[in-house]
Structures are given as structure tokens and as C-alpha cells.
Design an enzyme around this catalytic site. Structure first.
Site, PDB file in Angstrom:
ATOM      1  N   TYR A  94      39.287  24.844  -7.314  1.00 51.43           N
ATOM      2  CA  TYR A  94      39.222  23.674  -8.186  1.00 51.43           C
ATOM      3  C   TYR A  94      39.783  24.038  -9.547  1.00 51.43           C
ATOM      4  CZ  TYR A  94      36.991  19.587 -10.361  1.00 51.43           C
ATOM      5  OH  TYR A  94      36.732  18.411 -11.016  1.00 51.43           O
ATOM      6  N   LYS A 124      32.401  25.514   2.128  1.00 48.23           N
ATOM      7  CA  LYS A 124      32.602  24.065   2.123  1.00 48.23           C
ATOM      8  C   LYS A 124      34.031  23.776   2.543  1.00 48.23           C
ATOM      9  CE  LYS A 124      32.438  19.923  -0.568  1.00 48.23           C
ATOM     10  NZ  LYS A 124      32.833  19.324  -1.828  1.00 48.23           N
ATOM     11  N   ARG A 153       0.806  -1.224   0.000  1.00 51.62           N
ATOM     12  CA  ARG A 153       0.000   0.000   0.000  1.00 51.62           C
ATOM     13  C   ARG A 153       0.844   1.280   0.000  1.00 51.62           C
ATOM     14  NH1 ARG A 153      -3.984  -1.314   4.798  1.00 51.62           N
ATOM     15  NH2 ARG A 153      -2.367  -2.864   5.202  1.00 51.62           N
TER      16      ARG A 153
END
Ligand code: UD1
Ligand code: CA
Length: 523
Positions: A412, A376, A34
Site C-alpha cells: 500500500y 490478506k 425485553r
């Protein structure tokens, strides 16, 4: 409520005067059709745990010598999930779901094999009653222990008994039978006392009785509930232990029921924190996982969701509108309209509005992560500030340093991540880019618009923006007839008129003095 550890964690062998049960059997082999979900029913989350996680937490409260989980549907996920919580649990696989009686028989076989005995109290419960409290199980076990009964059923009076097994009593009130919905006569169906599916058994009786039940019923299944009649046949008594708080025994069979139970569990969690001295301004719009911990005088404003291992220190104010997962917030800190995970916010620090704290963010005491700032793997020391419009990744920012508005820590290079280190009390200009790996020394300063590509020694000023060139009347020449050109012409004409009529002794208005290369933003 205090730290999320059970109250009786030091009492391994007994709960008060009650003996620890031989085993708790958790039934979790059903598919839960269900729910209409790829995810097995018992793994659906509710207030920070899976449903089965909630049930196992309640089971742990009575310190069973063994936890046995009967798994079948979704066993590849359910099995490891249970072992994460209870590493020494026995997993008993029920290959085909032939009913609750069959499921418990599979568990008893595993117990015999794994532990070598079925003697003592065995608790049986379903995996889908997420509001069940450990105290309720302890109460059931206490009611059963020493009663000499074959079994004690946890029962409740519900307004709508549809779908539940009904508790059938004789003239003197003794429980004689549990009748399932599909097998009930209209008279039996009218009974409002229902079987919770949670029992305490005399283990040896249970093991014997399970070998005698048949599947001769409406569903063609082996019903655990049939052992009640067997107890009567062999002259053993059956007890019922009633619970008033029937939501604790309500099962979540579909998503609407799950949402209803989640709202109730959340309400109960918030009630407990409010009793412990937490202000919850708008409980209907505040969600706190059962795993979260809050100190006294914390204030939760509307629209706050606290998840996982989040903890909040005394007098801290969270919200409005924050979602924090596994975030540690220090005392008196203030976190506004922030989305954060895996972060630490120091005492007296401020965060937001509109901040995004990503894993590995550590903000020191009295530090600031301001508006439209994403961080971060960033260690921002005590008193350091990143007030506006910046990305800080893979960085260490020294004590008392101030990062100018619109600064990007370019961490980066497309292949590897690199670190940036900003020294103590350094002040960096607006719109800087730090091209990592890079180090700015203690007390150093950078000018507005600097792209920092080489290390800056302590105390130095780094500027990389060239001197400004101004070419007069460029717009009027290149954009003749434009609105801009018209505006420029009008402004120049007006200042020419002013110059002609102005008395010569009036000084031009003073121009605010900027730092050498200007553009720092403090605060
Ligand atoms: C069961 C009880 C009913 C009780 C209700 C309480 C029986 C026959 N009926 O009904 O009296 O009022 O619970 O919620 O026991 N399971 C297995 N293997 C199986 C069948 C079930 O592991 O072969 C597990 C399910 O995953 C679930 C639990 O047993 O966790 C209960 O099964 P479910 O089918 O939900 O029983 P109900 O029909 O609700
Ligand atoms: Ca059920």
C-alpha cells in the site's frame, strides 16, 4: 447431518404423504422490548443465523406454496432480511401491534390479495422460537392434514407455564379453549400444557374466524388463540399435537433466554456432528454455527468457534483456540490458534499458532502459514511457506517458495494497493521488504534485510543491505563506565589471556556457513 440442505429438497409438492401447506405465516411484527436492544428481536443472531432465519429455515422444510411474514417494528431491516432468504415471500405490514389475531388477519389479507385463495392448510408460527425443527412442523402438518379439524395446536408440557397460553380441555380431553396468562383463573393457570404459538389451520376456517374475534380481554388485543372457542361454536373440532422436546417451542424474549437457547442449539449441533464421526474434545468450549459443515474424523480441540460457511475436510485438526468464519479447510490440514475469515486452507497445510488469515487468503496443498503471520488477498501456492512474523498482502507466492522470517509485503503506497509476485521455489531472506508492485522470479534468492524495490530475474540473488562496518572499542569510548563498556572490557581481557596461553595448534571454533547474504529461515 450432511451438507446443510433439507432432506426433502426434491419433493416440492409433498412431504412424504403430506400435502404442501398453502402458506406458512411467520409473525414478526412485535418489538421485543425485553431484549432492550436497538436491533429488533427476531434479528438477533443465534448460532449463525438470525432467530427469524432459523424459523424460516424450519418453515422451508414443509415447502409451503407461500411464506408470509408479518412485519412492523424494525420492518426496514426485517423485511429485506427475510427476502434475502425467501425472495418470493410476501411481506405483510402490520402498522400497529394489536395482537397475534390481528397480525394473522393482516397476513390473510395479503394472502388473499397475493395468491387469491385461503383454502388448504395454513401454518402460523412466531418468529422467536429458534430451536424449532422443520421435522416438527412437518409432524404438525401431517397430524392436521386429513383430520377434518379446524385447527391443530402444537402443545407441550412445561414445568413452568408462566407467560404461556394454557390449553384447556373438557372432561373427555377435547381442547375447548386457550386462556392467556392474564386472563386465566387460578385453576386454569395451574395447567402445564401450553400453547406453543405454532398451529396448522384449515385456511378457510381461519379467515372466517379471524373476522369474529374481539379485543375484549386483559390486554385489549386481538388474540389468535380466541379462534379455538370460535371453532367450538361453529361445531368444528380442535386438535393438539404434543411435542416432548419442549425447548423447540421455547421463545427467546430476553438476552438470558437467548443465551440459554443458543447454548442448547450449539449442544445439539455438536451432538449431531459427533454422531457423524467428528471428535469434539470439549463440547462446552466449542461453538459451531448451524451453517458449518464438517467431514468425518475432523478433530475440534477446545476453544474453537466455527462460523458461517466454514467447512472442514476429513482428518483435519482445528484448535486449540481458533475462530474461523467462512473458511474452507482441506483434508488433514492443521490449524492452531488462528483467527481467520474468507480464507481457503489446502489439504495437508498447516496454519498457526497465532496466525491471522484475512479474506482472500488461499493456502495451497502442503503449504504453511506459521507463527505471527498475517495474510490478506494472498495466493500461497502448494508447498510454499511463510513460517514466521510476516505480513503478506496482495501477493502471489509460487509453489515451493520460502519466505524468510520478518518479511513485509509493502502493498500500500497510501493511495493504491499493488501486487507482489514471488516465483516458484524462490527463497527470500529474513527481514525483507517487498515494495509492490514487484516481481521476484522463479528460483531467485534475496539476502537478509533486503528492501526489494526492483524486479529480481529468475535465479538471481538480490541484496540491498550495504557491507557491514565495524568500529572497534566504540562503546568503551562513547559509553565510558557503563555496564556495557565494563562487559566489553572484561570480554576483551579474557580473550587476550586465552590467546596468550592457548597452544598455537588449536584452531578457532568453526563458524557456521550462511548463504551469501545469510539470514534465510527455512521452516
Ligand atoms: C403468544 C400466545 C400464547 C403462547 C405464546 C407462545 C396469543 C394471544 N398468545 O403469547 O398463547 O403461549 O405466544 O410463545 O397468541 N406479534 C405480531 N403482532 C402483534 C403481536 C404479536 O406480529 O400484534 C408477533 C410477535 O412478534 C411474536 C408473536 O407474534 O413473534 C407472538 O407474540 P407475543 O407477544 O410474543 O405473544 P405471547 O404473549 O408470547
Ligand atoms: Ca412470545
Amino acid at each position: 447431518m450432511n451438507k446443510p440442505t433439507p432432506k426433502h429438497s426434491n419433493q416440492r409438492e409433498s412431504i412424504g404423504r403430506v400435502q404442501a401447506p398453502t402458506a406458512v405465516v411467520v409473525l414478526a411484527a412485535g418489538s421485543g422490548t425485553r431484549m432492550r436492544s436497538k436491533l429488533t428481536k427476531v434479528l438477533h443472531p443465534i448460532c449463525g443465523r438470525s432467530m427469524i432465519g432459523q424459523v424460516i429455515t424450519a418453515a422451508a422444510f414443509v415447502h409451503p406454496k407461500k411464506v408470509i411474514a408479518v412485519i412492523g417494528n424494525g420492518r426496514e431491516q426485517v423485511g429485506p432480511h427475510i427476502l434475502e432468504q425467501v425472495p418470493d415471500a410476501l411481506l405483510a405490514v402490520q402498522e400497529t401491534q394489536d395482537g397475534t389475531g390481528h397480525a394473522v388477519r393482516v397476513a390473510i389479507d395479503a394472502l388473499r390479495e397475493g395468491v387469491g385463495t385461503t383454502s388448504g392448510t395454513i401454518v402460523v408460527m412466531a418468529g422467536d422460537t429458534p430451536l424449532l425443527q422443520g421435522e416438527t412442523l412437518a409432524g404438525l402438518v401431517a397430524a392436521h392434514e386429513g383430520s377434518g379439524r379446524a385447527m391443530t395446536i402444537l402443545t407441550g408440557e412445561v414445568a413452568d407455564p408462566f407467560g404461556y397460553g394454557r390449553i384447556i380441555r373438557d372432561d373427555v380431553g377435547e381442547v375447548v379453549e386457550i386462556v392467556e396468562e392474564n386472563d386465566a383463573t387460578p385453576e386454569q393457570a395451574a395447567v402445564h400444557e401450553i400453547n406453543s404459538g405454532i398451529f396448522a389451520f384449515d385456511g378457510d376456517f381461519l379467515a372466517d374466524a379471524l373476522s369474529r374475534i374481539s379485543n375484549d380481554n386483559a390486554k385489549g388485543e386481538y388474540y389468535l388463540t380466541d379462534v379455538v372457542a370460535i371453532a367450538r361454536e361453529v361445531g368444528r373440532s380442535v386438535g393438539a399435537h404434543g411435542i416432548d422436546d419442549v425447548m423447540q417451542i421455547e421463545g427467546a424474549n430476553d438476552r438470558a433466554q437467548l443465551a440459554g437457547l443458543a447454548a442448547e442449539l450449539n449442544r445439539r449441533t455438536l451432538d449431531r456432528w459427533m454422531k457423524d464421526g467428528v471428535t469434539v474434545v470439549d463440547p462446552a468450549n466449542t461453538w459451531v454455527d448451524v451453517t458449518v459443515w464438517l467431514a468425518r474424523d475432523v478433530v475440534l480441540k477446545p476453544g474453537v468457534q466455527l462460523h458461517g460457511r466454514t467447512t472442514v475436510g476429513e482428518d483435519a485438526v482445528i484448535g486449540p483456540d481458533c475462530t474461523l468464519t467462512d473458511v474452507v479447510v482441506g483434508e488433514r490440514a492443521c490449524v492452531v490458534r488462528t483467527h481467520g475469515s474468507g480464507a481457503i486452507v489446502g489439504a495437508d497445510a498447516t496454519v498457526g499458532p497465532f496466525a491471522y488469515l484475512r479474506p482472500g487468503t488461499v493456502l495451497g496443498v502442503n503449504g504453511k502459514i506459521g507463527t505471527f503471520v498475517e495474510t490478506k488477498n494472498a495466493d500461497i501456492a502448494d508447498g510454499a511457506k511463510v513460517p514466521h512474523l510476516s505480513y503478506v498482502g496482495d501477493a502471489e507466492i509460487g509453489e515451493g517458495a520460502n519466505i524468510g522470517a520478518g518479511t513485509i509485503f509493502a502493498n500500500y503506497d497510501g493511495v493504491d494497493k499493488h501486487r507482489t509476485k514471488i516465483g516458484k521455489h524462490a527463497k527470500t531472506g529474513s527481514n525483507n521488504t517487498f515494495v509492490a508492485p514487484i516481481e521476484v522470479g522463479d528460483g531467485a534468492v534475496t539476502g537478509g534485510g533486503t528492501v526489494v524495490r526492483r524486479d529480481v530475474p529468475p535465479g538471481a540473488l538480490a541484496v540491498s543491505a550495504g557491507p557491514q562496518r565495524t568500529i572497534k572499542d566504540w562503546v568503551q569510548r562513547k559509553r565510558q563506565g557503563s555496564l556495557a563498556a565494563d562487559a566489553a572490557n572484561a570480554a576483551l581481557a579474557a580473550s587476550a589471556v586465552l590467546e596468550q596461553s592457548a597452544p598455537s595448534h588449536i584452531e578457532p571454533p568453526e563458524v557456521a556457513e550462511h548463504a551469501d547474504e545469510g539470514g534465510q529461515s527455512d521452516q
